[in-house]
Every structure is written in structure tokens, then in C-alpha cells.
Scaffold this active site. Structure first.
Site, short mmCIF file in Angstrom:
data_model
loop_
_atom_site.label_atom_id
_atom_site.label_comp_id
_atom_site.label_asym_id
_atom_site.label_seq_id
_atom_site.Cartn_x
_atom_site.Cartn_y
_atom_site.Cartn_z
N LEU A 137 0.87 -1.17 0.00
CA LEU A 137 0.00 0.00 0.00
C LEU A 137 0.91 1.23 0.00
CD1 LEU A 137 -2.67 -0.93 2.73
CD2 LEU A 137 -2.93 -1.05 0.24
N ASP A 138 0.45 2.30 -0.63
CA ASP A 138 1.21 3.54 -0.59
C ASP A 138 1.37 4.03 0.84
OD1 ASP A 138 1.28 3.51 -3.36
OD2 ASP A 138 -0.51 4.77 -3.56
N LYS A 139 2.39 4.85 1.08
CA LYS A 139 2.70 5.34 2.42
C LYS A 139 1.46 5.90 3.13
CE LYS A 139 5.33 9.02 4.71
NZ LYS A 139 6.29 10.15 4.52
#
Length: 319
Positions: A137-139
Site C-alpha cells: 500500500l502507498d505510504k
């Protein structure tokens, strides 16, 4: 030290005529076909002691020998990073990732990542490539991620992802009022001019996102997305391509648009929302040991709940 793998199998007559990479996938079942193909190309998986090409046809009776080193994650330091565990057993771990947590160490983020926290939580993950991480998942995206605790579980989960049998659903809040849901079937690849971004273009890889409307507001929409593929930034890119960018997206969000007539509290909330409004709400997969279908859900985080409640209250003043 890296983990050394040594194994060998004799090719049965039933696999005579098969390509080497196909036969290897049937015999070395703890490893994905892509990983085995890489070892064949590197000369780590040999036929009767000799290197061969993945497409080489086998006659049956040959000895396939594997001598390879697995990537060792022990070079990364375990860190006592709090993890919200949604499910855990001997084979898999599902975490509910908070906003702001990078998944894997990289330039600019050498530590303080989910991987560092996983190594602290479960030290045996040091012997599993990428500490068992099979998707990211993105940050600043919150929500559910599955982690494999063994090499066999990792191989099984990667194969499910490749077969598109892992179901992933996301909640998002977008700018603009959608009239209906739909499907975006548009290839995604690296942006031709900005290498830090992704974009829809013909040279990209196939990407499919299904979305439906959950609730409409004055100038925004709460939508639910389901991924068929898992390209980098897929939902963010696809919805922006549809001219419905995610609220708070610093890369694909474009110019801030505030709904006419909204009160100042809502406008301030939209101006200051600190991240892309995206949450991995639901994850379903087949358990790599039992085969049982696992379905897990994660509640919306507080910042998204606050945003949706404020947009709903504002919309009610219109009636």
C-alpha cells in the site's frame, strides 16, 4: 547470512515434452514460476548439472538440481513499531496499516518501515524474501495487507495475486459528484516525463478498476473500488483519469476545488486533509494451508470518518 536452498528432483515420464520452467513449477512447488525462471536464467537451477534455458524441452528422466540463495532480510533492523493485527496464525499475518507508514525500506526511508516492524513482531520473517510482503500500500493509504510467514505461504499468495483470486476493496473520497459507478479498463505505466508518477498510456500494463457510488455530497463522492489488477497507484491514477481525483492526493489530485456554498469548516477540512483519501477496507484470499476462504474488513480510520461526516452534514444543509 542468506538462506541457501538445495533441492533436486528427477523429471518423471509424465512431464516428458514439457518446458523446463513448466516442469520446475510442478516439481519445486514451494517456489513461484517467476522465481524459478529467474534461477534457471541465473544458472542456479540446472539440468543434469548443466545450465539450460527456461523454454528447453525435457525428455523425462533428467535430474533438476536447485542451488540458490534467498534474499536475506536480516540486513534490515527489527524495530518495535506498533502493528494493528487483524489476523495471525502460523502461515499468514494480516495487518491494518496506518497512514504515514512506508511498507519497505528504500532511498529516503531506510528504516521505520512496516518491514522493520514485521521483523520485530516475527523474527523468523528474516528468512522469507521481503519479510513475507506480497503486495503493498502507498505510504499514506490505510488498511489491510496480508503478509506470508513462510516461503510456501508466500508462493501460494503470490500465485493467487497473479491469478486475480485475491479480492481487494477500497473506500475513497473523490472530488466531483459521480452520477453512477463503472469500470476503468486502461493500461498504466510510468509517466513518460515524470518518472515518479504513473499514468494511463498505451505502453502500460493492463489495469482494471471497478467502482461504485456509496454516497454523494455537495461536491464530492464516497466511492468503493475493487481491483482486478494491482498496478502502482492504480486507483489514484484511474479515478484521476476519470476526472474524479482523490481528495488530498498530492500527486494526482490537481488543483484544489472547494464546493460552492459549503461552510468554512468543510472548506478548511478539505484544504488541510493531509493525505489521499484512500483506505483498503476489505481483503479476501484462500488460506495457503487450509484452503479456506478468508475475508477480513477494516473500519474506516478516524480522519476519513471525520471527512465523510463533515461532507454529509454539509450536504444536508442543501435540502
Amino acid at each position: 547470512m542468506p538462506q541457501t536452498l538445495e533441492a533436486q528432483h528427477r523429471v518423471p515420464n509424465a512431464l516428458a515434452g514439457c518446458r523446463l520452467d513448466q516442469a520446475a513449477a510442478e516439481l519445486f512447488v514451494d517456489h513461484s514460476r517467476e522465481r524459478l525462471k529467474g534461477w534457471i536464467k541465473a544458472g542456479a537451477l540446472t539440468v543434469d548439472g548443466h545450465p539450460a534455458k527456461p523454454k528447453e524441452k525435457l525428455a523425462g528422466g533428467e535430474w533438476l538440481r536447485l542451488e540458490a540463495e534467498l534474499e536475506d532480510e536480516a540486513r534490515f533492523e527489527p524495530e518495535a513499531i506498533p502493528l494493528s493485527v487483524a489476523f495471525e496464525d502460523d502461515a499468514v499475518l494480516v495487518v491494518d496499516k496506518p497512514a504515514g507508514l512506508v511498507v519497505h525500506p528504500a532511498a529516503g526511508n531506510p528504516d521505520g518501515t512496516l518491514l522493520n516492524g514485521l521483523l520485530y513482531h516475527c523474527p523468523t520473517l528474516a528468512s522469507v524474501p521481503r519479510a513475507g510482503i506480497v503486495h503493498r500500500l502507498d505510504k499514506d493509504t490505510t488498511g489491510l495487507m496480508v503478509v506470508a510467514k513462510t516461503l510456501a505461504a508466500q508462493t501460494a499468495l503470490v500465485e493467487q495475486l497473479q491469478a486475480r483470486s485475491v479480492s481487494r476493496e477500497y473506500d475513497a473520497v473523490v472530488t466531483g459528484v459521480m452520477t453512477a459507478g463503472g469500470t476503468v479498463d486502461a493500461p498504466i505505466g510510468r509517466h513518460p516525463r515524470d518518472r515518479k508518477r504513473q499514468a494511463v498510456h498505451a505502453a502500460g500494463k493492463p489495469a482494471v478498476t471497478h467502482y461504485r457510488v456509496v454516497e454523494r455530497f455537495r461536491g464530492h463522492t464516497h466511492v468503493r473500488c475493487r481491483l482486478e489488477t494491482g498496478r502502482t497507484h492504480q486507483i489514484r491514477v484511474h479515478l484521476a483519469h476519470q476526472r474524479f481525483p482523490l481528495v488530498g492526493d498530492p500527486v494526482y489530485g490537481g488543483r484544489l476545488k472547494l464546493p460552492a456554498g459549503a461552510d468554512e469548516g468543510v472548506k478548511t477540512l478539505l484544504r488541510e486533509f493531509p493525505r489521499q483519501a484512500l483506505h483498503a477496507r476489505k481483503l479476501a484470499f484462500d488460506h495457503p494451508v487450509s484452503g479456506q476462504r478468508m475475508t477480513l474488513r477494516a473500519h474506516l480510520p478516524d480522519d476519513l470518518l471525520l471527512l465523510i461526516d463533515a461532507l454529509r452534514d454539509d450536504a444536508e444543509t442543501m435540502t
